[in-house]
Scaffold this motif. Structure first.
Motif, PDB file in Angstrom:
ATOM      1  N   THR A 155       0.820  -1.226   0.000  1.00  0.00           N
ATOM      2  CA  THR A 155       0.000   0.000   0.000  1.00  0.00           C
ATOM      3  C   THR A 155       0.849   1.270   0.000  1.00  0.00           C
ATOM      4  O   THR A 155       0.362   2.340  -0.334  1.00  0.00           O
ATOM      5  N   GLU A 156       2.134   1.150   0.368  1.00  0.00           N
ATOM      6  CA  GLU A 156       3.008   2.339   0.381  1.00  0.00           C
ATOM      7  C   GLU A 156       4.115   2.163  -0.641  1.00  0.00           C
ATOM      8  O   GLU A 156       4.879   1.204  -0.582  1.00  0.00           O
ATOM      9  N   THR A 185       9.085   4.031  -0.847  1.00  0.00           N
ATOM     10  CA  THR A 185       9.742   4.073   0.469  1.00  0.00           C
ATOM     11  C   THR A 185      11.141   3.449   0.392  1.00  0.00           C
ATOM     12  O   THR A 185      11.410   2.592  -0.466  1.00  0.00           O
TER      13      THR A 185
END
Length: 199
Positions: free
Chosen positions: A35-36, A39
């Motif tokens: 979901t991210e 990063t």
């Protein structure tokens, strides 16, 4: 899946992680969506997966094979024309040709999580995977031949299946017997390769 060449840049930055082995719980369940994106953790995971795949002589590696519950795999795999495909895909959705245009090919397949075993597994000779890259950009990867097999094999992992689940009971037993006989040799080879790389 296994084959190998020179190290891609991701592998140069990575650290070797332990490869999970069939029977471990994480290999038997569907992985979670990422979901991210964008990063540092995701980039580091991809780098580590590339190096781990290389040290284990793989052509593809799914995140649950390094004990991470995410829908992501990396690959460095040739197709049947000898063209090398290197990359990663996140949250992949596998699309196979319809029954009319589908050609099944029985060919030998191995798995880094079933160390030392190879068995013939039927796969379609074409596959498309849609997903995202580590920055969240849409990706479409099309594979033929051996590369199509690799895409299907890794997509299976993210659903909680190894290639053993595509075998008859008898063939599965045979594969597990091969693994028992050869796994220590395989682990020794991986350790030696990691040492040679100074990892």
């Amino acid at each position: 899946m296994s084959v190998r060449h020179d190290l891609p840049p991701e592998a140069e930055r990575g650290s070797v992680r332990r490869v999970t082995v069939v029977g471990e719980e994480i290999l038997g369940r569907r992985c979670q969506e990422v979901t991210e994106f964008g990063t540092a953790e995701l980039s580091a995971l991809i780098d580590d997966m590339f190096l781990t795949m290389y040290v284990a002589d793989g052509a593809g590696l799914a995140a649950n094979q390094v004990d991470v519950d995410l829908r992501l795999f990396v690959y460095d795999c040739p197709d049947d024309d000898g063209i090398r495909h290197v990359g990663h895909i996140i949250n992949p959705v596998l699309e196979l040709p319809g029954p009319g245009s589908r050609r099944l090919v029985d060919a030998s397949e191995g798995c880094l999580s079933v160390p030392g075993a190879t068995m013939a597994v039927p796969r379609t000779d074409r596959a498309v995977v849609r997903g995202r890259d580590k920055d969240g950009n849409p990706l479409v990867i099309e594979g033929t031949g051996y590369f199509a097999r690799c895409l299907q094999h890794e997509a299976d992992h993210l659903e909680g299946h190894t290639y053993l689940s595509r075998l008859s009971k008898r063939d599965r037993k045979d594969a597990l017997r091969q693994m028992e006989d050869r796994r220590e040799d395989v682990f020794a080879q991986r350790a030696a390769k990691a040492e040679n790389l100074g990892r």
